[in-house]
Enzyme design. Structure first.
Site, short mmCIF file in Angstrom:
data_model
loop_
_atom_site.label_atom_id
_atom_site.label_comp_id
_atom_site.label_asym_id
_atom_site.label_seq_id
_atom_site.Cartn_x
_atom_site.Cartn_y
_atom_site.Cartn_z
N ASP A 267 -36.45 -27.93 4.93
CA ASP A 267 -36.10 -27.92 3.54
C ASP A 267 -35.19 -29.31 3.52
OD1 ASP A 267 -36.99 -26.39 1.99
OD2 ASP A 267 -35.15 -25.07 1.72
N LYS B 79 -37.21 -30.91 -1.47
CA LYS B 79 -37.31 -30.89 -2.82
C LYS B 79 -36.09 -31.76 -3.25
CE LYS B 79 -39.42 -26.11 -3.27
NZ LYS B 79 -39.26 -24.83 -3.99
N MET C 274 -25.20 -25.69 -6.53
CA MET C 274 -26.23 -26.24 -7.54
C MET C 274 -25.74 -26.72 -8.83
SD MET C 274 -29.74 -24.62 -6.11
CE MET C 274 -29.29 -22.70 -6.69
#
Length: 340
Positions: free
Chosen positions: A119, A141, A256
């Protein structure tokens, strides 16, 4: 790095996944890194967007740089299929970014891997522990940008495991804390692929801790609540009861949530959480680029904007955010890196 690159300009003529471990190590040592390549992998593009390095596609004058690195690793190709054993997937939660915070079990898995599927927030320096022939697959991502779908990641894991390979799924933090790790375990189980999960140091605790902030403190707060800020309050996909959260009496940790923090703050204030409640935001926890902003609920959004804080960052809302260690004491130690 064997070279002393602190404060020096370094040109890297490689934009592929094999360069990421070297670039990450250069950044940790304080180098000013420029990558010159026609294209870069998603993880390097993410570092560019976070303004941690410069990417140029046109030819550059190599003489302007103190150090020039050409191909820093062999090109990654498909790892050979193994017919002498069953394939296996190991999910490794690799902590908030400092490779010294990877567990011993996590390092052992990386060292034994045939394929590493990583990741964007994985500690890329840890790839230096992998065998030279191990294949690295970058599935970063980038928020609202280039990314690999979860379905494709599941297919990559299953495909390599069915070919008899040991696949390490390398994730930042802990795989089961907003990491979609159980989705990957379920996909492997459906495909008949065995899995192992290696827990990781979660950034929800480590991020505040590395900034000197405990998420609980005797006589002050007896619990903490971790929420995802990937969607704002009132969004159809949000399942968080913000009025109950505001009344919970616990420290609130938001992952996040840089983009949605204004809406989260507004919802908490509307639910009568005191505007003077201390807040802190920790960006790039454990990395050389770590930033910490301490504020209050009423002012935190403006303060992090003024400081240029961007993702990834952890927000802490509650009285613990006002705690600071006494100047004469050292209470937080960043893990020392493992030897290469």
């Amino acid at each position: 790095m064997e070279l002393n690159v602190t404060g020096r300009s370094v040109l890297v003529l490689d934009g592929g996944p094999g360069a990421i471990a070297t670039v990450a190590a250069l950044l940790r040592e304080g180098a000013a890194v420029t990558v010159a390549a026609p294209t870069v992998c998603a993880a390097l593009e993410d570092l560019v967007l976070r303004r941690r390095l410069t990417w140029v596609t046109a030819p550059v004058d190599e003489g302007r740089f103190d150090v020039v690195l050409r191909a820093v690793a062999p090109p990654t190709t498909d790892a050979p299929a193994r017919t002498d054993r069953a394939g296996h997937v190991t999910l490794v939660g690799a902590g908030p970014g400092d490779p010294g915070l990877v567990t011993v079990a996590g390092r052992a898995a990386i060292e034994q891997a045939d394929v590493i599927v990583a990741d964007r927030l994985a500690p890329w320096e840890a790839l230096a522990w992998a065998r030279p022939e191990a294949e690295v697959v970058d599935v970063a991502k980038i928020p609202y940008g280039r990314s690999t779908s979860q379905e494709e990641i599941n297919r990559i894991l299953v495909r390599h495991a069915r070919a008899g390979r040991h696949v390490v799924r390398l994730k930042g933090g802990d795989s089961y804390v907003f990491g979609r790790g159980f989705e990957e375990v379920a996909a492997c189980a459906d495909a008949g692929v065995a899995t192992t999960v290696v827990p990781g140091v979660t950034s929800s605790v480590a991020g505040p801790e590395l900034a000197g902030i405990p998420v609980t403190h005797r006589g002050l707060v007896q619990g903490f609540t971790v929420i995802s800020g990937h969607v704002p309050p009132g969004h159809p996909d949000s399942s968080i009861d913000y009025p109950s959260l505001a009344r919970s009496g616990t420290t609130i940790v938001v992952l996040m949530g840089v983009r949605t923090l204004p809406a989260i703050v507004e919802a908490l204030i509307a639910a009568d959480l005191d505007e003077g409640t201390p807040c802190a935001v920790v960006a790039d926890a454990s990395l050389a680029s770590q930033q910490v902003v301490r504020s209050t609920l009423a002012h935190v959004v403006d303060d992090i904007a003024a400081a240029g804080i961007g993702a990834p960052a952890v927000a802490v809302i509650g009285h613990v955010a006002a705690l600071e260690p006494r100047p004469a004491r050292t209470v937080v130690t960043v893990a020392a890196p493992f030897p290469a």
